[in-house]
Design a protein around this motif. Sequence first.
Motif, PDB file in Angstrom:
ATOM      1  N   ALA A 284     -11.908   4.909   4.422  1.00 45.19           N
ATOM      2  CA  ALA A 284     -10.799   4.136   4.101  1.00 45.19           C
ATOM      3  C   ALA A 284     -10.571   2.667   4.534  1.00 45.19           C
ATOM      4  O   ALA A 284     -10.694   2.552   5.743  1.00 45.19           O
ATOM      5  CB  ALA A 284      -9.495   5.026   3.962  1.00 45.19           C
TER       6      ALA A 284
ATOM      7  N   GLU B 136      -4.161   3.975  -3.707  1.00 47.62           N
ATOM      8  CA  GLU B 136      -4.705   5.084  -2.606  1.00 47.62           C
ATOM      9  C   GLU B 136      -6.053   5.263  -3.339  1.00 47.62           C
ATOM     10  O   GLU B 136      -6.165   5.369  -4.591  1.00 47.62           O
ATOM     11  CB  GLU B 136      -3.982   6.299  -2.291  1.00 47.62           C
ATOM     12  CG  GLU B 136      -4.526   6.857  -1.437  1.00 47.62           C
ATOM     13  CD  GLU B 136      -4.952   6.624  -0.023  1.00 47.62           C
ATOM     14  OE1 GLU B 136      -4.986   7.462   0.787  1.00 47.62           O
ATOM     15  OE2 GLU B 136      -4.870   5.519   0.407  1.00 47.62           O
TER      16      GLU B 136
ATOM     17  N   TRP C  83       0.801  -1.293  -0.102  1.00 50.57           N
ATOM     18  CA  TRP C  83      -0.051  -0.153   0.065  1.00 50.57           C
ATOM     19  C   TRP C  83       0.802   1.233   0.132  1.00 50.57           C
ATOM     20  O   TRP C  83       0.603   2.197  -0.817  1.00 50.57           O
ATOM     21  CB  TRP C  83      -0.948   0.058   1.254  1.00 50.57           C
ATOM     22  CG  TRP C  83      -1.890   1.442   1.352  1.00 50.57           C
ATOM     23  CD1 TRP C  83      -2.937   1.703   0.722  1.00 50.57           C
ATOM     24  CD2 TRP C  83      -1.281   2.489   2.224  1.00 50.57           C
ATOM     25  NE1 TRP C  83      -3.252   3.059   0.979  1.00 50.57           N
ATOM     26  CE2 TRP C  83      -2.369   3.351   1.937  1.00 50.57           C
ATOM     27  CE3 TRP C  83      -0.313   2.785   3.051  1.00 50.57           C
ATOM     28  CZ2 TRP C  83      -2.247   4.417   2.454  1.00 50.57           C
ATOM     29  CZ3 TRP C  83      -0.360   4.028   3.612  1.00 50.57           C
ATOM     30  CH2 TRP C  83      -1.230   5.098   3.442  1.00 50.57           C
TER      31      TRP C  83
ATOM     32  N   ARG D 109       1.071   4.241  -2.788  1.00 46.20           N
ATOM     33  CA  ARG D 109       0.897   5.956  -2.398  1.00 46.20           C
ATOM     34  C   ARG D 109       1.885   6.460  -3.124  1.00 46.20           C
ATOM     35  O   ARG D 109       1.614   7.535  -3.652  1.00 46.20           O
ATOM     36  CB  ARG D 109       0.463   5.756  -0.888  1.00 46.20           C
ATOM     37  CG  ARG D 109       0.368   7.297  -0.691  1.00 46.20           C
ATOM     38  CD  ARG D 109      -0.012   7.465   0.864  1.00 46.20           C
ATOM     39  NE  ARG D 109      -0.310   8.628   1.255  1.00 46.20           N
ATOM     40  CZ  ARG D 109      -1.469   9.221   1.246  1.00 46.20           C
ATOM     41  NH1 ARG D 109      -2.406   8.392   0.756  1.00 46.20           N
ATOM     42  NH2 ARG D 109      -1.690  10.408   1.877  1.00 46.20           N
TER      43      ARG D 109
ATOM     44  N   TYR E  21      -7.003  -1.210  -3.798  1.00 41.30           N
ATOM     45  CA  TYR E  21      -5.602  -1.442  -3.146  1.00 41.30           C
ATOM     46  C   TYR E  21      -4.865  -2.319  -4.286  1.00 41.30           C
ATOM     47  O   TYR E  21      -5.469  -3.049  -5.054  1.00 41.30           O
ATOM     48  CB  TYR E  21      -6.025  -2.470  -2.147  1.00 41.30           C
ATOM     49  CG  TYR E  21      -4.779  -3.265  -1.477  1.00 41.30           C
ATOM     50  CD1 TYR E  21      -4.103  -2.519  -0.466  1.00 41.30           C
ATOM     51  CD2 TYR E  21      -4.539  -4.437  -2.010  1.00 41.30           C
ATOM     52  CE1 TYR E  21      -2.994  -3.246   0.043  1.00 41.30           C
ATOM     53  CE2 TYR E  21      -3.392  -5.103  -1.608  1.00 41.30           C
ATOM     54  CZ  TYR E  21      -2.622  -4.571  -0.466  1.00 41.30           C
ATOM     55  OH  TYR E  21      -1.607  -5.129  -0.048  1.00 41.30           O
TER      56      TYR E  21
END
Length: 448
Positions: A378, A411, A172, A176, A408
């Motif tokens: 989120a 973001e 993750w 991002r 996923y």
Amino acid sequence: MHVVILGAGATGLTAAYLLRRAGVEVTLLEAASKPGGLLTTFSLGQGDPIECYYHHCFTHDVELQWLLAELGLSDRLIYRPTTMAVYREGRFWPFNSPLDVLRFRPIGLLERFRLGLSGWLLSRLAWYSRQEEVSALAWFRRWAGPKATQAVWLPLLQGKFGELADRVSLAWMAGRLHQRASSRRSGQEQLGYLRGSLQVLVDRLVERLADWQTAMCWQCPAEALLVENGRVVGVRVQGKAFRADALVVTTAPAILAGLVRPICSEYASQLDSIQYLAAVCMLVSLRRPLTQVYWTNITDPDYDFIGLVEHTQLASPDWYGGRHLVYLTRYVRPEEPLWQLPEQQLQERWLEQLERLIGRPIRNQIEGVWLFRARYAAPLPELGFSRRIPAMRSPLPGLFVAGMVHIYPDERSVNNCIRVAAELVRILGFPAIADQVPRGLSLAGRYV
């Protein structure tokens, strides 16, 4: 074919649009009083409306650019150079270039070098976006170093995920950082915003759907699923049955879990295992600019909010009657005291902290303060999160799922919602329409 879609946020609206283009009959149902979901806006009293929760887009958001062109809104999308900072030890530190990182004096020179190099590796090497069994904080402690992690990454991840920060996956974090790094041109980050707010996009989608005689209903929360011979054949809303060949749910998994529990408790338990964070967002309207920076990450533990987003460093104050607009943001779990604070008390607390952070009184410059809370803002991208993501084609025949979890390891963004909607349409059996949506750098839709 008739498809009923629950949820008129970015994913639901886009899915409805694509399906109608394919000639599918669509019914769109939304529990709120108006469409938009987290794209919801409100009026400041004059000038353009503004989103309740901050938004921007990236230069590589080709899915969004395609949809805007489809709807005749390309001229509304404006890109501008933006700046970023980190607030630490009582001052703002620019964080826009490798040289800025090397000037970040809260840590030593070697730690600054490791901080910059580790961030570059995560943002550039695609391999990291699949390392979901590795904790982001553990990786940073090893490669950025304990001091850099303590000064930057730990407070940011704790500010967003609280005591669960150590469980956030490296995949993750890589997704991002990849998003942000890919929107840089000649070392300068370029971000985009839709003139008139995202309400323009929502309104145009609803208008186009109405032109195509799409059935739409707001303030229509689902009460129960309709099941015949083990197959989901529709949904009951306010005592009325909406039958369909396929039911698509774009809401948070916890909401869907409540609907499927009477039918399949095991599937409901799977959905309930996905933890969602809530968000608190406060918008402050000022007569003067607050800073010269668009996005500031607050890594000082003395402040509740972890993000200070000066919207009018991206959008022109002239669009809002000369107002300067600043968002203060924080993710929380619903059981945290901050989520439970009354609105007035939270506003006063954050305004006091904002004045302390800026180092000067600002209340005499304030023209308005608005506080917004989103319960399902989120999902928690914890280790091995892909195993928790429900397949778009659910184990219940006739029921399909498409939502924020399918973004996923990327973001949240409108662009990624469009990518998820396209993958849903593909799974529903319309690959030709799905293929019309260009595929950019988005990692969304990897786990469907």
